[in-house]
Design a protein around this motif. Structure first.
Motif, short mmCIF file in Angstrom:
data_model
loop_
_atom_site.label_atom_id
_atom_site.label_comp_id
_atom_site.label_asym_id
_atom_site.label_seq_id
_atom_site.Cartn_x
_atom_site.Cartn_y
_atom_site.Cartn_z
N ALA A 1 -52.28 -21.61 -84.16
CA ALA A 1 -52.82 -21.17 -82.87
C ALA A 1 -53.09 -19.67 -82.81
O ALA A 1 -53.81 -19.20 -81.92
CB ALA A 1 -51.86 -21.56 -81.75
N PHE A 2 -52.53 -18.91 -83.75
CA PHE A 2 -52.61 -17.44 -83.67
C PHE A 2 -54.03 -16.89 -83.59
O PHE A 2 -54.26 -15.93 -82.85
CB PHE A 2 -51.84 -16.80 -84.83
CG PHE A 2 -51.69 -15.31 -84.69
CD1 PHE A 2 -50.93 -14.77 -83.66
CD2 PHE A 2 -52.32 -14.45 -85.57
CE1 PHE A 2 -50.79 -13.40 -83.52
CE2 PHE A 2 -52.18 -13.08 -85.45
CZ PHE A 2 -51.42 -12.55 -84.42
N PRO A 3 -55.00 -17.45 -84.31
CA PRO A 3 -56.36 -16.90 -84.19
C PRO A 3 -56.90 -16.94 -82.75
O PRO A 3 -57.74 -16.12 -82.38
CB PRO A 3 -57.20 -17.79 -85.10
CG PRO A 3 -56.23 -18.31 -86.11
CD PRO A 3 -54.94 -18.49 -85.35
N GLY A 4 -56.39 -17.84 -81.93
CA GLY A 4 -56.83 -17.94 -80.54
C GLY A 4 -56.02 -17.11 -79.56
O GLY A 4 -56.34 -17.06 -78.37
N TYR A 5 -54.97 -16.45 -80.07
CA TYR A 5 -54.13 -15.64 -79.18
C TYR A 5 -54.90 -14.42 -78.70
O TYR A 5 -55.52 -13.70 -79.47
CB TYR A 5 -52.84 -15.21 -79.88
CG TYR A 5 -52.07 -14.16 -79.11
CD1 TYR A 5 -51.51 -14.48 -77.89
CD2 TYR A 5 -51.95 -12.87 -79.57
CE1 TYR A 5 -50.82 -13.54 -77.14
CE2 TYR A 5 -51.25 -11.91 -78.84
CZ TYR A 5 -50.70 -12.25 -77.63
OH TYR A 5 -50.03 -11.30 -76.91
N ASP A 6 -54.85 -14.19 -77.39
CA ASP A 6 -55.53 -13.04 -76.78
C ASP A 6 -54.49 -12.27 -75.98
O ASP A 6 -54.04 -12.73 -74.93
CB ASP A 6 -56.66 -13.53 -75.87
CG ASP A 6 -57.44 -12.41 -75.23
OD1 ASP A 6 -57.09 -11.22 -75.41
OD2 ASP A 6 -58.44 -12.71 -74.54
N GLU A 7 -54.13 -11.08 -76.46
CA GLU A 7 -53.08 -10.31 -75.79
C GLU A 7 -53.49 -9.83 -74.41
O GLU A 7 -52.64 -9.44 -73.62
CB GLU A 7 -52.63 -9.13 -76.66
CG GLU A 7 -53.70 -8.13 -76.95
CD GLU A 7 -53.24 -7.09 -77.97
OE1 GLU A 7 -53.73 -5.97 -77.88
OE2 GLU A 7 -52.41 -7.41 -78.83
N ARG A 8 -54.76 -9.91 -74.08
CA ARG A 8 -55.20 -9.53 -72.73
C ARG A 8 -54.87 -10.64 -71.72
O ARG A 8 -54.79 -10.39 -70.53
CB ARG A 8 -56.70 -9.24 -72.70
CG ARG A 8 -57.09 -8.01 -73.54
CD ARG A 8 -58.56 -7.94 -73.69
NE ARG A 8 -58.97 -9.15 -74.41
CZ ARG A 8 -60.16 -9.35 -74.92
NH1 ARG A 8 -61.10 -8.45 -74.77
NH2 ARG A 8 -60.46 -10.45 -75.57
N ARG A 9 -54.70 -11.86 -72.21
CA ARG A 9 -54.43 -12.99 -71.32
C ARG A 9 -52.96 -13.30 -71.15
O ARG A 9 -52.55 -13.86 -70.13
CB ARG A 9 -55.16 -14.23 -71.84
CG ARG A 9 -56.66 -14.09 -71.71
CD ARG A 9 -57.43 -15.28 -72.18
NE ARG A 9 -56.78 -16.55 -71.94
CZ ARG A 9 -57.10 -17.65 -72.55
NH1 ARG A 9 -58.06 -17.66 -73.44
NH2 ARG A 9 -56.47 -18.77 -72.28
N ALA A 10 -52.13 -12.97 -72.16
CA ALA A 10 -50.70 -13.29 -72.08
C ALA A 10 -49.92 -12.41 -73.04
O ALA A 10 -50.42 -12.04 -74.10
CB ALA A 10 -50.46 -14.76 -72.43
N ARG A 11 -48.69 -12.10 -72.65
CA ARG A 11 -47.79 -11.40 -73.57
C ARG A 11 -47.51 -12.33 -74.74
O ARG A 11 -47.52 -13.55 -74.59
CB ARG A 11 -46.49 -11.04 -72.87
CG ARG A 11 -46.65 -10.00 -71.80
CD ARG A 11 -45.39 -9.56 -71.13
NE ARG A 11 -44.17 -10.20 -71.60
CZ ARG A 11 -43.06 -10.29 -70.90
NH1 ARG A 11 -43.01 -9.78 -69.68
NH2 ARG A 11 -41.98 -10.87 -71.38
N PHE A 12 -47.21 -11.74 -75.88
CA PHE A 12 -46.95 -12.55 -77.07
C PHE A 12 -45.78 -13.49 -76.83
O PHE A 12 -45.82 -14.66 -77.21
CB PHE A 12 -46.70 -11.67 -78.30
CG PHE A 12 -46.58 -12.46 -79.56
CD1 PHE A 12 -47.70 -12.95 -80.21
CD2 PHE A 12 -45.33 -12.76 -80.10
CE1 PHE A 12 -47.60 -13.70 -81.37
CE2 PHE A 12 -45.21 -13.50 -81.26
CZ PHE A 12 -46.35 -13.97 -81.90
N SER A 13 -44.71 -13.00 -76.19
CA SER A 13 -43.53 -13.85 -75.97
C SER A 13 -43.86 -15.03 -75.06
O SER A 13 -43.36 -16.14 -75.27
CB SER A 13 -42.38 -13.04 -75.39
OG SER A 13 -42.72 -12.48 -74.14
#
Length: 170
Positions: free
Chosen positions: A49-61
């Motif tokens: 799922a990491f390629p879809g992670y967007d730090e502007r939308r949610a904190r990493f935790s």
């Protein structure tokens, strides 16, 4: 085959948040081997799922918790093959839940964790996040429910807990 350009970033963040993965695994899996298996499966799903992670939308935790809890809950809800591998939260799990120091193991704390272990998987996730001092907004985001639903469910769980604790002391 070359590594993905974000592999280093992923590995660093995974190391920083390894304790969160261990907490989720300890709440949903029985025995050290099953916990390691669940941790590994969580890490695999996080990597996918990491390629879809967007730090502007949610904190990493927050993002990590959402995926970890979904993997764990899916395992709980899986077929009979998974049923024998999962156990309710036990007092020996206290070492991996909560603050960095192990909490006092008094009778009330043992009763609390026994109660949590009896909850359905979604409510167990909700309480885990609540005990981690996550805001209602973050809990709602992780679990995909409204803040109002978080407040309502927590209120019901707390009332049931109070009732059980009073009954146990009587």
């Amino acid at each position: 085959m070359g590594s993905r350009p974000d592999q280093h970033v992923f590995e660093q963040r995974l190391r920083e948040h390894r304790r969160l993965i261990a907490k989720v695994a300890s709440v949903y899996a029985a025995g050290a081997e099953d916990r390691r298996d669940l941790e590994q499966e969580i890490c695999v799903q996080l990597w996918r799922a990491f390629p879809g992670y967007d730090e502007r939308r949610a904190r990493f935790s927050t993002w990590l918790y959402r995926i970890a809890l979904n993997v764990a809950i899916s395992q709980v809800r899986s077929s009979a093959a998974g049923a024998g591998r999962l156990e309710p939260l036990q007092p020996h799990h206290l070492d991996t839940i909560g603050a960095d120091e192990a909490p006092e193991r008094d009778e009330r704390l043992v009763a609390l964790y026994a109660f949590i272990g009896q909850l359905e998987p979604l409510n167990r996730a909700l309480i885990l996040l609540y005990l981690e001092d996550r805001s209602y907004a973050e809990i709602a985001e992780v679990l995909g429910i409204s803040e109002t639903n978080v407040a309502t469910k927590l209120g019901r769980i707390k009332q049931t807990l109070r009732d059980r604790m009073v009954a146990a002391e009587a």
